[in-house]
Scaffold this active site. Structure first.
Site, mmCIF file in Angstrom:
data_model
loop_
_atom_site.group_PDB
_atom_site.id
_atom_site.type_symbol
_atom_site.label_atom_id
_atom_site.label_comp_id
_atom_site.label_asym_id
_atom_site.label_seq_id
_atom_site.Cartn_x
_atom_site.Cartn_y
_atom_site.Cartn_z
ATOM 1 C CG ASN A 190 -6.843 -0.598 1.887
ATOM 2 O OD1 ASN A 190 -6.185 -0.126 0.959
ATOM 3 N ND2 ASN A 190 -6.297 -1.153 2.952
ATOM 4 C CG HIS A 219 -3.160 3.649 2.758
ATOM 5 N ND1 HIS A 219 -3.843 3.369 1.594
ATOM 6 C CD2 HIS A 219 -3.074 2.476 3.439
ATOM 7 C CE1 HIS A 219 -4.155 2.080 1.579
ATOM 8 N NE2 HIS A 219 -3.703 1.525 2.680
ATOM 9 C CB CYS A 249 -0.934 0.016 1.204
ATOM 10 S SG CYS A 249 -2.042 -1.382 1.233
HETATM 11 O O1 UT7 Z 1 -3.674 -1.079 3.843
HETATM 12 C C1 UT7 Z 1 -3.115 -1.659 4.995
HETATM 13 C C2 UT7 Z 1 -3.828 -2.896 5.285
HETATM 14 N N1 UT7 Z 1 -4.806 -3.027 6.286
HETATM 15 C C3 UT7 Z 1 -5.231 -2.184 7.258
HETATM 16 O O2 UT7 Z 1 -4.909 -1.059 7.385
HETATM 17 C C4 UT7 Z 1 -6.193 -2.786 8.240
HETATM 18 C C5 UT7 Z 1 -5.961 -2.309 9.655
HETATM 19 N N2 UT7 Z 1 -6.913 -2.925 10.575
HETATM 20 C C6 UT7 Z 1 -8.225 -2.619 10.571
HETATM 21 O O3 UT7 Z 1 -8.669 -1.802 9.791
HETATM 22 C C7 UT7 Z 1 -9.114 -3.299 11.587
HETATM 23 O O4 UT7 Z 1 -8.317 -4.047 12.490
HETATM 24 C C8 UT7 Z 1 -10.181 -4.245 10.934
HETATM 25 C C9 UT7 Z 1 -11.222 -3.410 10.225
HETATM 26 C C10 UT7 Z 1 -9.510 -5.193 9.967
HETATM 27 C C11 UT7 Z 1 -10.892 -5.059 12.010
HETATM 28 O O5 UT7 Z 1 -11.476 -4.205 12.982
HETATM 29 P P1 UT7 Z 1 -11.275 -4.504 14.529
HETATM 30 O O6 UT7 Z 1 -12.030 -3.476 15.258
HETATM 31 O O7 UT7 Z 1 -9.780 -4.576 14.785
HETATM 32 O O8 UT7 Z 1 -11.977 -5.899 14.718
HETATM 33 P P2 UT7 Z 1 -11.371 -7.285 15.254
HETATM 34 O O9 UT7 Z 1 -10.448 -7.868 14.249
HETATM 35 O O10 UT7 Z 1 -10.888 -7.093 16.649
HETATM 36 O O11 UT7 Z 1 -12.677 -8.185 15.308
HETATM 37 C C12 UT7 Z 1 -13.722 -7.914 16.249
HETATM 38 C C13 UT7 Z 1 -14.865 -8.874 15.969
HETATM 39 C C14 UT7 Z 1 -14.421 -10.325 15.858
HETATM 40 O O12 UT7 Z 1 -15.437 -11.149 16.431
HETATM 41 P P3 UT7 Z 1 -15.239 -11.761 17.915
HETATM 42 O O13 UT7 Z 1 -14.001 -12.595 17.848
HETATM 43 O O14 UT7 Z 1 -15.096 -10.576 18.817
HETATM 44 O O15 UT7 Z 1 -16.491 -12.531 18.097
HETATM 45 C C15 UT7 Z 1 -14.400 -10.578 14.372
HETATM 46 O O16 UT7 Z 1 -14.624 -11.936 14.036
HETATM 47 O O17 UT7 Z 1 -15.479 -8.548 14.725
HETATM 48 C C16 UT7 Z 1 -15.575 -9.737 13.920
HETATM 49 N N3 UT7 Z 1 -15.509 -9.336 12.526
HETATM 50 C C17 UT7 Z 1 -16.598 -9.038 11.813
HETATM 51 N N4 UT7 Z 1 -17.895 -9.044 12.110
HETATM 52 C C18 UT7 Z 1 -18.760 -8.673 11.130
HETATM 53 C C19 UT7 Z 1 -14.401 -9.192 11.757
HETATM 54 N N5 UT7 Z 1 -14.758 -8.789 10.526
HETATM 55 C C20 UT7 Z 1 -16.118 -8.703 10.525
HETATM 56 C C21 UT7 Z 1 -17.062 -8.332 9.555
HETATM 57 N N6 UT7 Z 1 -18.370 -8.339 9.901
HETATM 58 N N7 UT7 Z 1 -16.717 -7.978 8.303
#
Ligand code: UT7
Length: 320
Positions: A272, A242, A108
């Site tokens: 993204n 970004h 990215c």
């Molecule tokens: O370009 C560079 C590349 N990437 C990035 O910059 C990404 C950086 N990270 C992020 O943007 C965030 O960490 C995410 C958007 C990927 C995830 O958000 P988060 O607030 O960190 O969520 P999490 O991974 O802690 O997940 C929380 C919960 C989990 O469920 P449990 O284990 O608490 O029951 C996930 O399974 O949310 C669940 N979850 C979803 N639920 C509904 C993860 N993705 C989804 C989804 N829909 N799409």
């Protein structure tokens, strides 16, 4: 360097969060709250090289120069249908240029790495005009059954033309090797000596770790380039970050004590788009007449590697 033209092209197909929730266990509410994303554009009928070519043509038109006046084409790209030839070579053929052309992969952060290379070529006197393209199709490397990744990304292409000038006030690129938090392993052909590797694709990401690294590196890089350029954050017209996640952008914005106007966004519409997001947002600002001569812009990106980069550049499109 000085940016003298911008362009961009997105796939026609726009996919809403609601549409995603019909085939993966997610919801519009979750995606909006955690990422700020509402829609994204995904490749369907068109190819990435078509988008890249159109973005390049727009940038050349905007710059008012011919493809034959280009000295280099640098394309930031992670994956496309062709490993060889490079996307830059392919687009060079489509637009009718015969200059050296190569791809660069810094995930990215690729657009800023390409700016860094272009600056070196311009400063060394080896080039006068350079076309930088970012063309990315992250939707082709994610698992569309994995809600943790497939909802985040969108495809597209954007381009800028840069020429000699002194608008770039400072730039910093860095890389800290860590392939555990964000990676995609492609499948290679088997050989008589090697069986096919089973641990290939789709994209793997530890979202929380990437989130933390993104915030830390972006704040560090932006503070560094502002200091190097002797620019106060209040004098920055736009922080063009970004566009990975609205929460990352909001966190950085509040840490800087900056205004909403200073932090334009389009992650809500396009998700993204990897290294495309900065030149795409820049092109929108340019097309919408939001940029004035002398405006100070800060670009900041982060991505797999872990790579990150930032720069301070003055908007000075018309001749000095
Ligand atoms: O370009 C560079 C590349 N990437 C990035 O910059 C990404 C950086 N990270 C992020 O943007 C965030 O960490 C995410 C958007 C990927 C995830 O958000 P988060 O607030 O960190 O969520 P999490 O991974 O802690 O997940 C929380 C919960 C989990 O469920 P449990 O284990 O608490 O029951 C996930 O399974 O949310 C669940 N979850 C979803 N639920 C509904 C993860 N993705 C989804 C989804 N829909 N799409």
């Amino acid at each position: 360097m000085r940016i003298i033209g911008t362009g961009s092209m997105l796939p026609q197909k726009m996919v809403t969060n609601e549409q995603l929730s019909q085939f993966v266990d997610t919801s519009d509410e979750w995606i909006r709250e955690r990422t700020g994303i509402e829609t994204r554009c995904v490749l369907s009928t068109e190819s990435l090289e078509e988008l890249a070519t159109e973005a390049a043509k727009q940038a050349l038109d905007d710059a008012g120069i011919l493809p034959t006046q280009l000295d280099y084409i640098i394309c930031s790209n992670m994956v496309n249908e062709y490993v060889i030839p490079s996307m830059a070579s392919i687009v060079g053929g489509h637009i009718g240029s015969q200059c050296p052309a190569y791809d660069l992969n810094a995930a990215c952060t690729g657009f800023l790495y390409a700016m860094d290379m272009a600056e070196a070529l311009l400063q060394s006197g080896r080039a006068e005009n350079i076309l930088i393209i970012s063309a990315e199709a992250p939707t082709r490397i994610v698992d569309w059954n994995d809600r943790r990744t497939c909802v985040l990304f969108g495809d597209g292409a954007a381009a800028v033309v840069v020429t000699r000038g002194n608008a770039l006030r400072s730039i910093k690129v860095s890389s800290k090797s860590d392939k555990s938090v964000l990676y995609y392993r492609r499948s290679l052909e088997p050989t008589p000596f090697l069986i096919r590797d089973k641990n290939t694709g789709p994209l793997c990401m530890n979202g929380q770790e990437v989130f933390k690294s993104a915030v830390t590196s972006s704040l560090r890089d932006m503070q560094y380039v502002l200091k190097q350029a002797n620019v106060n954050k209040d004098d920055v017209t736009y922080f063009v970050l970004h566009q990975a996640n609205l929460r990352i952008i909001d966190f950085i914005k509040s840490h800087f004590g900056a205004t909403d106007e200073q932090f334009p966004i389009n992650v809500n519409r396009y998700g993204n788009t990897s290294s495309v997001s900065i030149p795409l947002l820049l092109d929108e600002l340019n097309k919408n007449g939001k940029l004035r001569k002398g405006d100070l812009l800060v670009f900041s990106a982060f991505g797999a590697g872990f790579t990150s980069a930032a720069c301070v550049i003055e908007w000075n499109k018309s001749a000095e």
